[in-house]
Design an enzyme around this catalytic site. Structure first.
Site: not given
Ligand code: SAH
Length: 350
Positions: A92, A105, A112, A116, A119, A338
């Site tokens: 996506e 984006c 992934c 985290c 996420c 995300c």
């Molecule tokens: N893997 C990379 C890029 C992808 S995510 C990274 O970790 O930076 C892009 C951003 O969205 C990252 O800062 C991630 O931590 C954040 N993100 C992911 N899930 C989220 C959520 N549920 N709410 C807010 N930010 C989120």
């Protein structure tokens, strides 16, 4: 199907070798490179002989990515995109419309593996990494959608912030960036690109030396190691000091400030004391903090913060002279966090 040769994602030199092997003149590489990045199918590459167009159509793929579904926000025109890849994986992306232009984006992996806790992209792990062609292909698709809307617009800015960890797919991401900025192709300069990483230190240091001065965003999300480890497994591998040192190295090498992303999670990292601690860690750095109200993922059981909590946290940073903004939310009526659109699609089609 997959035996066909992928031409998007080849450099002009690689295309040159391909056409040379076919007994074609050298200038075909430049012609086809331009057409591919404009999203023109083989049969419409009007300056190629008909026989060559037919051969290419039978033996090659012009874009490995196709659009499966789009959802447009009625609030601000943001478009969520679902794409299909040649092996039927689904990824996506989001096309955001700002006054100064269109930002896309991109995803860099199918899922992934960084894990985290907040996420959605990481819930089922990582199926595979995307090729450079599949990253370029997402832009070609989005340009096609903009062209169909008829306003003569194109994607001008790229953020590598979709699903996936760009530095867990280092070589393909670097190849993508080198092709992205080439004249005769998409011609998008590194100043128009942001790359977000969870903080893979060796790759951050290596990337600082690639001469690809994109804006580096670092997903920090915590004021110290203890809290960072609660939500980000990668923090067990690299201490915050090492990550911040790698950021300093990037700033020194590129002259660009680093953006720290900080998703506020209620009861975890959002108190004024934690803001003060964060400010202490970032003191003296050429940086900017981007506060992201958590996009709650139902599977994760973490909750976001109120506007008031965001405000208090922001003011606490400002008092310590840290440059900070609250990230604007786009497409509130269509947006999942995300990776959520893909998850919904996979559930619906299971
Ligand atoms: N893997 C990379 C890029 C992808 S995510 C990274 O970790 O930076 C892009 C951003 O969205 C990252 O800062 C991630 O931590 C954040 N993100 C992911 N899930 C989220 C959520 N549920 N709410 C807010 N930010 C989120």
């Amino acid at each position: 199907m997959n035996e066909k040769i992928q031409l998007l994602g080849m450099t002009p030199e690689e295309l040159g070798a391909f056409f040379k092997a076919q007994g074609q003149p050298a200038f075909r590489a430049r012609q086809v490179f331009a057409w591919l990045h404009q999203g023109v199918p083989f049969e419409k590459m009007s300056n190629l002989p008909k026989a060559l167009r037919e051969t290419l159509q039978n033996t090659c793929i012009d874009n490995p990515v196709s659009v499966l579904e789009t959802i447009e926000s009625k609030l601000d025109g943001t478009i969520k995109l679902l794409y299909r890849l040649p092996d039927d994986h689904v990824i996506e992306g989001v096309l955001m419309r700002y006054k100064y232009g269109n930002t896309l984006c991109l995803s860099t992996q199918v899922g992934c593996r960084m894990g985290c806790k907040f996420c959605a992209s990481t819930l089922d792990g990582c199926a595979r990494s995307l090729t450079a062609a599949e990253m370029l292909g997402q832009i070609v698709c989005a340009n096609g959608i903009l062209a169909a809307q008829g306003a003569g617009q194109k994607v001008g800015n790229i953020v590598l912030m979709g699903s996936g960890e760009p530095f867990d797919n280092y070589d393909n991401v670097v190849k993508f960036l080198r092709i992205l900025r080439m004249e005769g192709g998409l011609c998008i300069g590194m100043r128009s690109v942001s790359l977000s990483t969870c903080g893979l230190v060796p790759q951050m240091r290596r990337f600082a030396e690639e001469d690809l001065p994109v804006t580096l965003s670092l997903s920090l999300h915590a004021p110290n190691d203890e809290i960072r480890r609660q939500t980000m497994p990668v923090a067990n591998k690299y201490a915050m000091d090492e990550v911040l040192d790698a950021c300093r190295y990037y700033i020194e090498k590129t002259g660009r400030r680093v953006i720290f992303e900080y998703a506020l999670v209620h009861g975890v990292n959002a108190s004024p004391e934690q803001a003060a601690e964060l400010a202490g860690r970032l003191r003296g750095m050429q940086c900017h903090v981007n506060l992201i109200p958590l996009n709650a993922v139902p599977e994760r059981g973490l909750t976001g913060v109120t506007e008031r909590e965001v405000d208090i946290f922001k003011k606490a940073l400002e008092q310590k002279n840290i440059s900070v903004t609250r990230r604007r939310e786009m497409g509130d009526d269509i947006e999942g966090a995300c990776g959520q659109l893909r998850r919904r699609y996979l559930k619906d089609h299971a």
